[in-house]
Scaffold this motif. Structure first.
Motif, PDB file in Angstrom:
ATOM      1  N   GLY A 180       0.893  -1.146  -0.050  1.00 11.57           N
ATOM      2  CA  GLY A 180       0.032  -0.010  -0.092  1.00 11.57           C
ATOM      3  C   GLY A 180       0.926   1.268   0.059  1.00 11.57           C
ATOM      4  N   ARG A 181       2.175   1.063  -0.772  1.00  6.43           N
ATOM      5  CA  ARG A 181       2.930   2.472  -0.431  1.00  6.43           C
ATOM      6  C   ARG A 181       2.663   3.437  -1.130  1.00  6.43           C
ATOM      7  N   ALA A 182       2.055   3.322  -2.580  1.00  8.75           N
ATOM      8  CA  ALA A 182       2.007   4.414  -3.531  1.00  8.75           C
ATOM      9  C   ALA A 182       0.636   4.167  -4.383  1.00  8.75           C
ATOM     10  N   ALA A 183       0.080   5.473  -4.524  1.00  9.78           N
ATOM     11  CA  ALA A 183      -0.697   5.295  -5.644  1.00  9.78           C
ATOM     12  C   ALA A 183      -0.037   5.813  -6.945  1.00  9.78           C
ATOM     13  N   LYS A 199     -15.223   5.384 -10.396  1.00 10.27           N
ATOM     14  CA  LYS A 199     -14.947   6.608  -9.526  1.00 10.27           C
ATOM     15  C   LYS A 199     -13.482   7.059  -9.705  1.00 10.27           C
ATOM     16  N   PRO A 200     -13.412   8.348  -9.678  1.00 14.30           N
ATOM     17  CA  PRO A 200     -11.706   8.879  -9.868  1.00 14.30           C
ATOM     18  C   PRO A 200     -10.683   8.531  -8.969  1.00 14.30           C
ATOM     19  N   ILE A 201     -10.254   7.215  -8.996  1.00 16.93           N
ATOM     20  CA  ILE A 201      -9.042   6.952  -8.156  1.00 16.93           C
ATOM     21  C   ILE A 201      -7.874   6.352  -9.448  1.00 16.93           C
ATOM     22  N   SER A 202      -6.641   6.248  -9.048  1.00 17.57           N
ATOM     23  CA  SER A 202      -5.716   6.099  -9.910  1.00 17.57           C
ATOM     24  C   SER A 202      -5.677   4.819 -10.255  1.00 17.57           C
ATOM     25  N   GLN A 203      -4.812   4.407 -11.262  1.00 11.81           N
ATOM     26  CA  GLN A 203      -4.757   2.863 -11.869  1.00 11.81           C
ATOM     27  C   GLN A 203      -4.256   1.913 -10.949  1.00 11.81           C
ATOM     28  N   ALA A 204      -3.244   2.049 -10.158  1.00  6.52           N
ATOM     29  CA  ALA A 204      -2.831   1.164  -8.925  1.00  6.52           C
ATOM     30  C   ALA A 204      -3.085   2.245  -7.668  1.00  6.52           C
ATOM     31  N   SER A 233      -4.290  -6.993  11.765  1.00  6.07           N
ATOM     32  CA  SER A 233      -3.289  -6.621  12.524  1.00  6.07           C
ATOM     33  C   SER A 233      -2.389  -7.312  11.773  1.00  6.07           C
ATOM     34  N   GLY A 234      -1.093  -6.654  12.163  1.00  3.19           N
ATOM     35  CA  GLY A 234       0.232  -7.348  11.331  1.00  3.19           C
ATOM     36  C   GLY A 234       0.573  -6.870  10.220  1.00  3.19           C
ATOM     37  N   TRP A 235      -0.272  -6.209   9.417  1.00  2.62           N
ATOM     38  CA  TRP A 235       0.152  -5.702   8.194  1.00  2.62           C
ATOM     39  C   TRP A 235       0.638  -4.350   7.995  1.00  2.62           C
ATOM     40  N   ARG A 236       1.624  -4.039   7.243  1.00  2.00           N
ATOM     41  CA  ARG A 236       2.339  -2.876   7.041  1.00  2.00           C
ATOM     42  C   ARG A 236       2.272  -2.514   5.616  1.00  2.00           C
ATOM     43  N   ARG A 237       2.052  -1.144   5.537  1.00  2.00           N
ATOM     44  CA  ARG A 237       1.878  -0.677   3.922  1.00  2.00           C
ATOM     45  C   ARG A 237       3.001  -1.303   2.949  1.00  2.00           C
ATOM     46  N   ARG A 238       4.324  -1.341   3.534  1.00  2.00           N
ATOM     47  CA  ARG A 238       5.481  -1.823   2.614  1.00  2.00           C
ATOM     48  C   ARG A 238       5.544  -3.317   2.433  1.00  2.00           C
ATOM     49  N   ASP A 239       4.406  -4.214   3.003  1.00  2.00           N
ATOM     50  CA  ASP A 239       4.356  -5.433   2.928  1.00  2.00           C
ATOM     51  C   ASP A 239       3.888  -6.039   1.638  1.00  2.00           C
ATOM     52  N   PHE A 240       4.423  -6.748   0.831  1.00  2.00           N
ATOM     53  CA  PHE A 240       4.232  -7.577  -0.284  1.00  2.00           C
ATOM     54  C   PHE A 240       3.348  -8.756   0.343  1.00  2.00           C
ATOM     55  N   PHE A 402      -5.285  13.197  -6.303  1.00  2.00           N
ATOM     56  CA  PHE A 402      -5.757  12.021  -5.728  1.00  2.00           C
ATOM     57  C   PHE A 402      -5.081  11.629  -4.601  1.00  2.00           C
ATOM     58  N   ARG A 403      -3.846  11.353  -4.416  1.00  5.37           N
ATOM     59  CA  ARG A 403      -2.908  11.190  -3.355  1.00  5.37           C
ATOM     60  C   ARG A 403      -3.438  11.986  -2.181  1.00  5.37           C
ATOM     61  N   ALA A 404      -3.593  13.289  -2.433  1.00 12.19           N
ATOM     62  CA  ALA A 404      -3.948  14.045  -1.074  1.00 12.19           C
ATOM     63  C   ALA A 404      -5.205  13.950  -0.561  1.00 12.19           C
ATOM     64  N   VAL A 405      -6.214  13.215  -1.447  1.00 16.06           N
ATOM     65  CA  VAL A 405      -7.420  12.846  -0.900  1.00 16.06           C
ATOM     66  C   VAL A 405      -7.147  11.414  -0.258  1.00 16.06           C
ATOM     67  N   ARG A 406      -6.567  10.477  -1.072  1.00 15.85           N
ATOM     68  CA  ARG A 406      -6.284   9.122  -0.638  1.00 15.85           C
ATOM     69  C   ARG A 406      -5.627   9.229   0.890  1.00 15.85           C
ATOM     70  N   LYS A 407      -4.761   9.997   1.047  1.00 15.92           N
ATOM     71  CA  LYS A 407      -3.898  10.169   2.266  1.00 15.92           C
ATOM     72  C   LYS A 407      -4.943   9.973   3.556  1.00 15.92           C
ATOM     73  N   ARG A 408      -6.254  10.810   3.601  1.00 12.36           N
ATOM     74  CA  ARG A 408      -6.642  11.032   4.696  1.00 12.36           C
ATOM     75  C   ARG A 408      -7.639   9.909   4.896  1.00 12.36           C
ATOM     76  N   TYR A 409      -7.621   8.711   4.043  1.00 14.74           N
ATOM     77  CA  TYR A 409      -8.302   7.617   4.549  1.00 14.74           C
ATOM     78  C   TYR A 409      -7.335   6.148   4.616  1.00 14.74           C
ATOM     79  N   LEU A 410      -6.091   6.620   4.685  1.00 13.52           N
ATOM     80  CA  LEU A 410      -5.274   5.377   4.805  1.00 13.52           C
ATOM     81  C   LEU A 410      -5.228   5.222   6.546  1.00 13.52           C
ATOM     82  N   ALA A 411      -5.144   3.657   6.824  1.00 12.16           N
ATOM     83  CA  ALA A 411      -5.354   3.246   8.196  1.00 12.16           C
ATOM     84  C   ALA A 411      -4.188   2.465   8.723  1.00 12.16           C
ATOM     85  N   TYR A 412      -2.998   2.206   8.064  1.00 14.56           N
ATOM     86  CA  TYR A 412      -1.956   1.554   8.423  1.00 14.56           C
ATOM     87  C   TYR A 412      -0.668   2.082   7.964  1.00 14.56           C
TER      88      TYR A 412
END
Length: 413
Positions: A180-183, A199-204, A233-240, A402-412
């Protein structure tokens, strides 16, 4: 692109429902194991669903750590009243190919009624929820991290329909398999909205399904649903995905491994061309080609010096889909550094070089590429001779918004 902040505070408070809070994310990482939203819901004795008639939107990816399907686990458990199942594209038990579903039937294993949600939205889908008699609709499906992977729009449609039907909606989280590192990539323009991009979200998108649910509820639903989400629990944004300790179940027939998901948000763009995207092979979306292509394409792609990936001249014969039974030439992607690999930039480079080296290159006549990328921009720029860097530069402003909006909803973290 118009983006609102409506519902942000309400959505932000939903993630920790029933004591399942995001502050616990990361605690299991030292053990190399992620607990999914379902694992935590069940571990809490299903208190979030107590006294409710429950229907669940799921498919074969809805499994426990010991690979039992969650419907088979919940159905005999007296602590939860599971009364219906809702199947997406490919079906609840996964018997249908791309563009298909299982229809309405009674599940032989449990006797539960299974309702078909595929291609249904709005009031018709709300009517299905009403007819099922459920009080709460639960969603638990493994996503692949790309805007055009249809399960996230099943999520959106079901949230919209649940709001119309006056139902609670609970989303159980699972990992984004490609981190979940980047859009990344272009953002959908509203006039190109389809089931491969509502809706207007990015491709990844770089989000999990609970984060997407909060985004949808806070930004895009005209009538927000009564939403609760259960975090991992236990998931980090950098995890594959291979860092999670979770078993992989192909979420669709052409997503056999997490390696497929790694490239899919880019190379699925080849669905919009006359080249094979590798369907009908054991490496869909990693093998690309067509009749008449030779080693010049791999050589041209390698000359781009794209980060984290190399291309091998490859020949293959798809068993179905484009070029069925014919031997075609092309490339196989070999991701050598997944940390630096950018699937969308890579796919753009492959499109640019394919057009340069093969005079048979063509877009699908219905301009499906525009639905996949979310606008006419990429197609028209490549047709005009744009380079990879020029094409990627064209969407950076909308991606930043989009990244600016996305950031407000990130939880990890």
């Amino acid at each position: 692109m118009s983006l609102s902040r409506r519902g942000l505070l309400a959505a932000s408070g939903a993630l920790g429902a029933a004591g399942v809070a995001t502050s616990g994310a990361g605690t299991a990482a030292a053990h190399g194991r992620v607990r999914t939203g379902f694992d935590r819901l069940a571990g809490d004795g299903y208190r979030l669903l107590a006294g409710q008639k429950v229907g669940i939107v799921t498919n074969p990816t809805g499994i426990t750590q010991d690979v039992r399907h969650i419907v088979d686990v919940m159905h005999p458990d007296p602590r939860i009243e599971l009364t219906a199942v809702f199947g997406p594209e490919h079906g609840f038990r996964g018997t249908a190919q791309a563009g298909g579903s299982e229809g309405r039937y009674d599940d032989p294993a449990t006797g539960l009624p299974v309702y078909d949600t595929y291609t249904k939205s709005g009031q018709p889908l709300a009517d299905i929820f009403t007819a099922s008699g459920v009080d709460t609709v639960v969603f638990d499906i493994q996503d692949a991290g790309a805007r055009f992977y249809t399960y996230i729009w099943t999520l959106y449609d079901c949230m919209e329909a649940a709001a119309l039907a006056g139902k609670r909606f609970v989303v159980l989280d699972r990992p984004n398999p490609v981190t979940g590192r980047a859009a990344l990539g272009p953002v959908l323009h509203p006039e190109f909205a389809t089931f491969v991009g509502r809706k207007p979200i990015s491709q990844a998108h770089g989000m999990t399904v609970t984060e997407l649910a909060r985004l949808f509820n806070g930004e895009y639903l005209a009538q927000p649903v009564e939403l609760e989400t259960v975090a991992m629990s236990g998931w980090r944004r950098r995890d594959f995905f291979d860092a999670t300790g979770l078993p992989w179940v192909p979420p669709s027939p052409n997503m056999p491994t997490p390696d497929t998901a790694l490239v899919y948000s880019g190379t699925c763009l080849f669905e919009g061309t006359n080249l094979s995207e590798g369907r009908g092979t054991t490496r869909p979306f990693e093998l690309l080609g067509a009749e008449g292509i030779d080693g010049k394409w791999a050589a041209a792609a390698n000359e781009l010096g794209l980060d984290g990936v190399r291309f091998r001249e490859a020949y293959f014969a798809p068993t179905f889909s484009k070029f069925q039974g014919k031997t075609v030439g092309g490339v196989q992607l070999h991701v050598q550094d997944r940390e630096s690999f950018d699937p969308v930039r890579t796919a753009v480079g492959l499109l640019v070089t394919a057009k340069q080296v093969w005079n048979g290159f063509a877009w699908r006549p219905d301009n499906w590429i525009d639905k996949l990328t979310g606008s006419t921009t990429l197609r028209t720029m490549i047709d005009a001779g744009a380079s990879t860097d020029e094409a990627v530069a064209a969407w950076q402003d909308e991606l930043a918004a989009f990244r600016a909006v996305r950031k407000r909803y990130l939880a990890y973290h």
